[in-house]
Design a protein around this motif. Structure first.
Motif, PDB file in Angstrom:
ATOM      1  N   ALA A 130       0.823  -1.220   0.000  1.00 46.73           N
ATOM      2  CA  ALA A 130       0.000   0.000   0.000  1.00 46.73           C
ATOM      3  C   ALA A 130       0.849   1.259   0.000  1.00 46.73           C
ATOM      4  O   ALA A 130       0.374   2.330  -0.359  1.00 46.73           O
ATOM      5  CB  ALA A 130      -0.920   0.001   1.216  1.00 46.73           C
ATOM      6  N   GLY A 131       2.093   1.167   0.370  1.00 44.24           N
ATOM      7  CA  GLY A 131       2.971   2.341   0.419  1.00 44.24           C
ATOM      8  C   GLY A 131       4.409   1.934   0.142  1.00 44.24           C
ATOM      9  O   GLY A 131       4.687   0.851  -0.386  1.00 44.24           O
ATOM     10  N   PRO A 132       5.338   2.809   0.463  1.00 41.39           N
ATOM     11  CA  PRO A 132       6.753   2.490   0.262  1.00 41.39           C
ATOM     12  C   PRO A 132       7.160   1.246   1.054  1.00 41.39           C
ATOM     13  O   PRO A 132       6.675   1.000   2.163  1.00 41.39           O
ATOM     14  CB  PRO A 132       7.473   3.734   0.776  1.00 41.39           C
ATOM     15  CG  PRO A 132       6.442   4.826   0.730  1.00 41.39           C
ATOM     16  CD  PRO A 132       5.138   4.174   0.993  1.00 41.39           C
TER      17      PRO A 132
END
Length: 476
Positions: free
Chosen positions: A432-434
């Motif tokens: 969902a993110g880095p």
């Protein structure tokens, strides 16, 4: 009416039946007219004119009945109901003229003209031709009644009226119940009536009582209370699920109550399906976590079993030679026995760890039992160190993909040009993110860096890992 005494009996009977038919259609026309929503005094006057015409038709039937009675008794009776006929004509004329002026239409005047046949003066003036005018008037009012019935029925079901509103509400799949605070019913559509019969076994008679029954009263067999999204719903024997809501409707100084019933079967089925899916996923997740947690133990058990088999094979070979020599009653060569003893530790140490290809096969077979497909395309590098590192990284990639991405299919692609390369893709949930590199990815990156290669991570269009180790770096 004296000229009607010349008519045969069957003709008079037919006229009486025609008059009755006129009365039936005119009564139906009045019913349709009254059921329209009132829009002012003009419509009320129009309805009054229709009632006056009905009275006139009754007088037509009474005059024909007088003629039949005179023929039955054998004497010629003079026309009766003179004052009533004049009064009905006067009422029809006044109402018809008023309706024509109010609606700015001419057709109400035709009814006044037809009603003029009822006057005793018309009977005296027309003389022998009076039956013709009488029959023409009856035919006119019969056709007029039929036309009004068709017109009013179409108006009721195509325009806003009490009938059209009720019909529209009855066609709704949503249940509606309007009632006063005292429980007195104002309107209940067909859907609510059917729901009440299924849930209580009887039609709705009191709105307040029905509302209390929904809250905490007993339900008929097959009906059950359930909870959907924190709200109480009702599941019926036909597997449909309904949600009831109460609303207050201020109307002047009074407040009406509206009870609505909405079909939430699709929502209920979707939530139930998701709950089953979540439960299955949770169970599968527990199995995966347990398998991953015991993956090292599985590998160790596999290694112990392989080592046992290796020991069994090596010792079995030597023991078989010794037994054969003993059976032949031959003295074993001392140098041969010493060679067996010296070579045994070396033979046991050989193939102590599985080859990279064997480790990949073990990885595929281990996760295949958990319905996770691990696929390999291409061949491992010829260099043993690179192949061993790729195999070690493959184990970590599969573990991470299953643990964090809930992947069910992991693909490895091995190929080479100026570098040995490995690409890893899976069908798991993308980050969902880095990506925060922990011990797993960090360890892989350090292992590749020790070989002089590099590792790249990509999250779009799906999660992918690419490793490359230059051949020159390994050869140096």
């Amino acid at each position: 009416m004296a000229e009607f005494y010349r008519f045969p009996h069957w003709a008079l009977t037919t006229l009486v039946m025609a008059a009755a038919l006129c009365i039936v259609f005119q009564t139906r026309a009045i019913s349709y007219s009254i059921r329209r929503l009132p829009t002012g005094w003009v419509r009320r006057v129009e309805n009054g004119m229709e009632c006056a015409i009905l009275g006139m038709l009754f007088l037509f039937a009474a005059l024909l009945a007088q003629v039949q009675y005179g023929l039955f008794c054998g004497f010629l009776a003079p026309s009766a109901y003179g004052l009533v006929r004049q009064a009905v004509f006067l009422l029809t004329a006044v109402l018809g003229t008023t309706a024509a002026v109010g609606m700015e239409l001419i057709w109400p005047f035709f009814a006044v003209g037809g009603a003029a046949v009822l006057l005793p003066l018309t009977e005296t003036v027309t003389g022998p031709a009076y039956p013709v005018f009488f029959l023409m008037s009856m035919a006119f009012f019969l056709l007029r009644s039929v036309h009004i019935c068709v017109l009013r029925r179409r108006e009721l079901y195509t325009q806003l009226s009490s009938v059209s509103v009720k019909e529209a509400i009855d066609t709704l799949h949503t249940g509606l119940l309007f009632f006063r605070r005292s429980g007195e019913l104002l309107l209940c559509n067909r859907s609510m009536e059917e729901l009440a019969r299924q849930m209580t076994g009887q039609p709705v008679q009191d709105g307040r009582l029905f509302q209390r029954l929904l809250e905490c009263g007993p339900l008929c067999g097959g009906c059950a209370r359930e909870v959907l999204g924190g709200q109480q719903v009702f599941r019926l024997p036909d597997s449909s699920v309904w949600s009831f809501s109460a609303h207050e409707l201020p109307m002047g100084r009074q407040t009406m109550l509206l009870l609505t019933a909405d079909d939430v079967t699709e929502h209920w089925d979707a939530v139930t399906f998701l709950a089953r899916q979540n439960q299955a996923l949770e169970q599968r997740g527990q199995e995966l976590r347990s398998t991953i947690a015991h993956l090292q133990a599985i590998c160790e058990a596999e290694e112990i079993a392989r080592s046992k088999a290796r020991v069994h094979d090596l010792l079995g070979q030597r023991i078989s030679l010794l037994l054969r020599a003993l059976r032949d009653d031959r003295q074993m060569d001392e140098s041969l026995l010493l060679d067996f003893a010296r070579s045994l530790p070396t033979a046991l140490r050989e193939d102590r760890t599985p080859s990279p290809a064997h480790r990949l096969e073990m990885l595929r077979e281990t996760f295949q039992g958990m319905e996770v497909s691990v696929e390999f395309q291409g061949a491992l590098p010829e260099d043993g160190a690179v192949a061993d590192s790729f195999a070690e990284i493959a184990v970590e990639c599969v573990t991470n993909a299953v643990r964090h991405g809930y992947a069910t299919r992991i693909q490895f692609h091995f190929f080479q040009n100026d570098c040995w390369r490995m690409t890893v893709t899976d069908n798991g949930i993308p980050p969902a993110g880095p990506i925060r590199e922990g011990g797993g990815i960090g360890g892989m990156r350090r292992r590749v860096r020790q070989l002089g290669g590099r590792m790249e991570l990509y999250t779009v269009p799906r999660f992918r890992i690419e490793l490359s180790v230059p051949k020159e770096a390994v050869e140096k």
